[in-house]
Each structure stands twice: as structure tokens, then as C-alpha cells.
Write a protein that holds these residues in place. Structure first.
Motif, PDB file in Angstrom:
ATOM      1  N   THR A 174       0.842  -1.212   0.000  1.00  0.00           N
ATOM      2  CA  THR A 174       0.000   0.000   0.000  1.00  0.00           C
ATOM      3  C   THR A 174       0.873   1.257   0.000  1.00  0.00           C
ATOM      4  OG1 THR A 174      -0.069   0.018   2.432  1.00  0.00           O
ATOM      5  CG2 THR A 174      -1.841  -1.170   1.298  1.00  0.00           C
ATOM      6  N   ARG A 175       2.112   1.132  -0.383  1.00  0.00           N
ATOM      7  CA  ARG A 175       3.098   2.208  -0.284  1.00  0.00           C
ATOM      8  C   ARG A 175       2.539   3.555  -0.757  1.00  0.00           C
ATOM      9  NH1 ARG A 175       8.607   2.511   0.233  1.00  0.00           N
ATOM     10  NH2 ARG A 175       9.475   4.440  -0.575  1.00  0.00           N
ATOM     11  N   GLY A 176       2.632   4.557   0.098  1.00  0.00           N
ATOM     12  CA  GLY A 176       2.232   5.917  -0.268  1.00  0.00           C
ATOM     13  C   GLY A 176       0.739   6.192  -0.248  1.00  0.00           C
ATOM     14  N   LEU A 177      -0.094   5.169  -0.063  1.00  0.00           N
ATOM     15  CA  LEU A 177      -1.544   5.369  -0.154  1.00  0.00           C
ATOM     16  C   LEU A 177      -2.126   5.841   1.178  1.00  0.00           C
ATOM     17  CD1 LEU A 177      -2.535   2.258  -2.309  1.00  0.00           C
ATOM     18  CD2 LEU A 177      -2.300   4.640  -3.047  1.00  0.00           C
ATOM     19  N   VAL A 178      -2.991   6.855   1.095  1.00  0.00           N
ATOM     20  CA  VAL A 178      -3.633   7.401   2.300  1.00  0.00           C
ATOM     21  C   VAL A 178      -5.112   7.632   2.059  1.00  0.00           C
ATOM     22  CG1 VAL A 178      -1.555   8.528   3.195  1.00  0.00           C
ATOM     23  CG2 VAL A 178      -3.047   9.782   1.631  1.00  0.00           C
ATOM     24  N   LEU A 179      -5.864   7.690   3.148  1.00  0.00           N
ATOM     25  CA  LEU A 179      -7.278   8.075   3.102  1.00  0.00           C
ATOM     26  C   LEU A 179      -7.365   9.593   2.958  1.00  0.00           C
ATOM     27  CD1 LEU A 179      -8.453   5.792   5.999  1.00  0.00           C
ATOM     28  CD2 LEU A 179      -9.485   5.752   3.709  1.00  0.00           C
ATOM     29  N   VAL A 180      -8.214  10.058   2.039  1.00  0.00           N
ATOM     30  CA  VAL A 180      -8.363  11.502   1.848  1.00  0.00           C
ATOM     31  C   VAL A 180      -9.842  11.881   1.909  1.00  0.00           C
ATOM     32  CG1 VAL A 180      -6.272  11.764   0.445  1.00  0.00           C
ATOM     33  CG2 VAL A 180      -8.445  11.291  -0.671  1.00  0.00           C
ATOM     34  N   TYR A 181     -10.086  13.112   2.293  1.00  0.00           N
ATOM     35  CA  TYR A 181     -11.444  13.654   2.318  1.00  0.00           C
ATOM     36  C   TYR A 181     -11.310  15.123   1.940  1.00  0.00           C
ATOM     37  CZ  TYR A 181     -16.277  14.164   3.928  1.00  0.00           C
ATOM     38  OH  TYR A 181     -17.623  14.378   3.994  1.00  0.00           O
ATOM     39  N   ASN A 182     -12.138  15.594   1.030  1.00  0.00           N
ATOM     40  CA  ASN A 182     -11.987  16.954   0.487  1.00  0.00           C
ATOM     41  C   ASN A 182     -10.557  17.205   0.013  1.00  0.00           C
ATOM     42  OD1 ASN A 182     -14.666  17.661   0.892  1.00  0.00           O
ATOM     43  ND2 ASN A 182     -14.290  18.445   2.971  1.00  0.00           N
ATOM     44  N   GLY A 183      -9.944  16.175  -0.573  1.00  0.00           N
ATOM     45  CA  GLY A 183      -8.617  16.330  -1.158  1.00  0.00           C
ATOM     46  C   GLY A 183      -7.461  16.332  -0.180  1.00  0.00           C
ATOM     47  N   ASN A 251     -13.410   1.363   2.936  1.00  0.00           N
ATOM     48  CA  ASN A 251     -14.659   1.996   2.484  1.00  0.00           C
ATOM     49  C   ASN A 251     -15.774   1.791   3.506  1.00  0.00           C
ATOM     50  OD1 ASN A 251     -13.513   2.908   0.106  1.00  0.00           O
ATOM     51  ND2 ASN A 251     -14.170   1.134  -1.095  1.00  0.00           N
ATOM     52  N   HIS A 252     -15.723   0.660   4.211  1.00  0.00           N
ATOM     53  CA  HIS A 252     -16.747   0.378   5.209  1.00  0.00           C
ATOM     54  C   HIS A 252     -16.618   1.293   6.433  1.00  0.00           C
ATOM     55  CE1 HIS A 252     -19.668  -1.944   7.488  1.00  0.00           C
ATOM     56  NE2 HIS A 252     -18.825  -1.895   8.510  1.00  0.00           N
ATOM     57  N   TYR A 253     -15.390   1.438   6.929  1.00  0.00           N
ATOM     58  CA  TYR A 253     -15.203   2.200   8.174  1.00  0.00           C
ATOM     59  C   TYR A 253     -15.030   3.705   7.952  1.00  0.00           C
ATOM     60  CZ  TYR A 253     -14.930  -2.215  10.605  1.00  0.00           C
ATOM     61  OH  TYR A 253     -15.244  -3.426  11.122  1.00  0.00           O
ATOM     62  N   PHE A 254     -14.692   4.089   6.705  1.00  0.00           N
ATOM     63  CA  PHE A 254     -14.511   5.516   6.384  1.00  0.00           C
ATOM     64  C   PHE A 254     -15.349   5.870   5.161  1.00  0.00           C
ATOM     65  CE2 PHE A 254     -10.716   4.084   8.577  1.00  0.00           C
ATOM     66  CZ  PHE A 254     -10.478   5.080   9.510  1.00  0.00           C
ATOM     67  N   PRO A 255     -16.694   5.786   5.294  1.00  0.00           N
ATOM     68  CA  PRO A 255     -17.548   6.041   4.133  1.00  0.00           C
ATOM     69  C   PRO A 255     -17.338   7.460   3.589  1.00  0.00           C
ATOM     70  CG  PRO A 255     -18.861   5.893   6.171  1.00  0.00           C
ATOM     71  CD  PRO A 255     -17.474   5.446   6.504  1.00  0.00           C
ATOM     72  N   GLY A 256     -17.256   7.555   2.265  1.00  0.00           N
ATOM     73  CA  GLY A 256     -17.093   8.859   1.629  1.00  0.00           C
ATOM     74  C   GLY A 256     -15.644   9.299   1.469  1.00  0.00           C
ATOM     75  N   ALA A 257     -14.721   8.593   2.108  1.00  0.00           N
ATOM     76  CA  ALA A 257     -13.298   8.950   1.988  1.00  0.00           C
ATOM     77  C   ALA A 257     -12.724   8.294   0.730  1.00  0.00           C
ATOM     78  CB  ALA A 257     -12.527   8.491   3.223  1.00  0.00           C
ATOM     79  N   GLY A 258     -11.762   8.958   0.107  1.00  0.00           N
ATOM     80  CA  GLY A 258     -11.067   8.389  -1.048  1.00  0.00           C
ATOM     81  C   GLY A 258      -9.743   7.797  -0.622  1.00  0.00           C
ATOM     82  N   ILE A 259      -9.084   7.119  -1.542  1.00  0.00           N
ATOM     83  CA  ILE A 259      -7.754   6.562  -1.277  1.00  0.00           C
ATOM     84  C   ILE A 259      -6.835   7.076  -2.381  1.00  0.00           C
ATOM     85  CG2 ILE A 259      -6.382   4.447  -1.139  1.00  0.00           C
ATOM     86  CD1 ILE A 259      -9.096   3.100  -0.202  1.00  0.00           C
ATOM     87  N   GLU A 260      -5.815   7.843  -1.990  1.00  0.00           N
ATOM     88  CA  GLU A 260      -4.925   8.462  -2.972  1.00  0.00           C
ATOM     89  C   GLU A 260      -3.477   8.270  -2.579  1.00  0.00           C
ATOM     90  OE1 GLU A 260      -5.889  12.589  -3.541  1.00  0.00           O
ATOM     91  OE2 GLU A 260      -7.960  12.141  -4.170  1.00  0.00           O
ATOM     92  N   SER A 261      -2.610   8.432  -3.555  1.00  0.00           N
ATOM     93  CA  SER A 261      -1.178   8.308  -3.315  1.00  0.00           C
ATOM     94  C   SER A 261      -0.603   9.665  -2.885  1.00  0.00           C
ATOM     95  CB  SER A 261      -0.500   7.832  -4.595  1.00  0.00           C
ATOM     96  OG  SER A 261       0.865   7.660  -4.365  1.00  0.00           O
ATOM     97  N   ARG A 262       0.218   9.687  -1.855  1.00  0.00           N
ATOM     98  CA  ARG A 262       0.882  10.923  -1.399  1.00  0.00           C
ATOM     99  C   ARG A 262       2.377  10.708  -1.270  1.00  0.00           C
ATOM    100  NH1 ARG A 262      -3.172  14.961  -0.306  1.00  0.00           N
ATOM    101  NH2 ARG A 262      -4.518  14.245  -1.947  1.00  0.00           N
TER     102      ARG A 262
END
Ligand SMILES: [Zn+2]
Ligand SMILES: [Zn+2]
Length: 262
Positions: A174-183, A251-262
Motif C-alpha cells: 500500500t506504499r504511499g496510499l492514504v485516506l483523503v477527504y476533500n482532497g 470503504n466500510h469504516y470511512f464512508p465517503g473517503a477516497g484513497i490516494e497516493s501521497r
């Protein structure tokens, strides 16, 4: 200090021991350099350097090239841990303070190893890695001399696990991947067991940046343990055992959050 810029995660370690003495040493077969009192001291295993409160020491620990290295820190007679990165020893409030600066992915693997319940499946470890990384990116500067500590006040952290361990592999996958919300990366919270339904921040009396936590149903029952906000570790392990992937768990525990690379 330039070392902190090169290595993005800083963690105060051993503060629960209120150390009056600290020791730095290279691991077997390694060398380190201790920069202190205007001089650089190269230490080769099995030599070590002891810092005492009375000396008001201020030191940094690096590799021979001035960058990250493997080193061992101890509160003599109490605890010894190996770290990878650079070290810092300073004095504050009548005790010694040890800070370890490390690469984000080393921190993620170390946290996954320390925080995950025994026997958690790979998909749950991968979800835990993304959550731990999100927190590291979003929740910084929680302590006077560092961003984080090594206790459950921030995230529990011990020595980095071996590179071929399931914990390192979960971080790597999952290297670099984080949960994001409003970018923006979110201060992603987790606890041991929600007892069947997670809680909102308000219900738990907590604050966290970047995400409006929802109460979601969870397949894990049993007695609740922890603040019950965000990812439920027990529920994530059960979901993974039933075939859920790490993205599905998040997605289950953080509904509406995206997953993006940082
Ligand atoms: Zn803390
Ligand atoms: Zn749960």
C-alpha cells in the motif's frame, strides 16, 4: 535541523520511562556516528555511548555519511530497541528526551507490527497500514520535540519489523496510499473493538482533523475496547477472514473517503 527534513516522521521514544540515562550503540557489524559537544564520535560495535541527565547532553546519531542508519537505543536496565533513521538526544524538564527521525514507510511498517492484533489477515494489515500512514501525514506536531510519541497516545511503535515480515509487506503493498477527504489526508483513527457499532467523534468526546466520522455497523461483537472511532481492528480482521479486500474494509469504516497516493 536538516536531518528532520530528510526524514519526515519524528517520534519521541521511551518517554514513559522518564529516562535519566540513555545509551546509543550500533547493531552488531555496524558503525554509527554520535555528533555531540562539537565533535563527531564514530562508534563501532560493541562500543556504546552513555548520556546522563547531569551532563545536559545534546547529540545526534547518524550513519557514517551523516544520514539514516541502524542504531540501538536503550534506557539501561529498562528497555532496548533497534531503530532505522537518525536519532536525537536532548534534555527537557529534568529528564532526557530521545527522538527518532525516520522514513514514513519504516514508521508505517513499525506501527502495523506493534498495533495489529495477533493473527490479523494480510488484507486487514494492509488496511491498518493505510490508516497508520494517513494519521502520520495528517496529525503531525503532537509533541514539543517531535510529531509523535511511541505510545497509544499517538500510535504504538516498536522496532521496525524484518523486510520479509507480513507487516513490512502490508506497508509495501500500500506504499504511499492514504485516506483523503476533500482532497486532504485525514487523521485516521482506529481502535481495538467497537463492540458492534463505531462511534462519532462527538459520541467519543474526541477531535480529529479532516473527516466527519460516522457511526457504522460492524460485524464484530463482543465487549468494546478503545475509543471505537474509525477502523475497528477486530471487525477489519473478521471482514478480511470473510474475503474482504483492504479497500473494501476502508470503504466500510470511512464512508465517503477516497484513497490516494501521497
Ligand atoms: Zn503522542
Ligand atoms: Zn467493530
Amino acid at each position: 535541523m536538516c536531518l528532520a527534513v530528510l526524514l519526515p516522521v519524528s517520534v519521541t521514544v521511551f518517554s514513559l520511562f522518564h529516562p535519566k540515562t540513555l545509551e546509543a550503540a550500533p547493531p552488531r557489524g555496524h558503525q554509527i556516528v554520535v555528533h555531540t559537544a562539537g565533535r563527531d564520535v564514530a562508534l563501532e560495535w560493541p562500543h556504546r555511548m552513555r548520556f546522563r541527565l547531569a551532563g545536559s547532553p545534546r547529540a545526534t546519531i547518524t550513519g557514517m555519511d551523516g544520514g539514516a542508519c541502524d542504531f540501538v537505543l536503550s534506557v539501561p536496565g529498562r528497555i532496548t530497541r533497534a531503530y532505522r533513521g537518525t536519532g536525537e538526544v536532548l534534555t527537557d524538564g529534568g529528564e532526557l528526551v530521545a527522538v527518532v527521525h525516520m522514513d514514513t514507510e519504516i514508521a508505517v511498517a513499525s506501527i502495523v507490527a506493534a498495533e495489529s492484533p495477533p493473527g490479523a489477515p494480510m488484507n486487514a494489515l494492509e488496511a491498518q497500514a493505510v490508516v497508520a500512514r494517513s494519521y502520520l501525514l495528517a496529525a503531525g506536531k503532537r509533541h514539543k520535540h517531535s510529531d509523535f510519541c511511541d505510545t497509544t497516545h499517538c500510535q504504538f511503535l516498536r522496532s521496525p519489523p524484518p523486510p520479509d515480515s507480513q507487516f513490512s509487506r502490508a506497508a509495501g503493498a500500500t506504499r504511499g496510499l492514504v485516506l483523503v477527504y476533500n482532497g486532504r489526508p485525514i487523521e485516521a483513527l482506529y481502535s481495538a473493538n467497537c463492540g458492534g457499532r463505531t462511534r462519532t467523534l462527538e459520541q467519543a468526546g474526541l477531535t480529529a482533523r479532516g473527516y466527519p466520522y460516522f457511526a457504522v455497523r460492524c460485524i464484530a461483537g463482543g465487549s468494546p475496547s478503545g475509543h471505537r472511532v474509525g477502523l475497528c481492528q477486530e471487525g477489519a480482521a473478521l471482514m478480511a477472514k470473510q474475503g474482504a479486500g483492504w479497500r473494501q474494509i476502508l470503504n466500510h469504516y470511512f464512508p465517503g473517503a477516497g484513497i490516494e497516493s501521497r
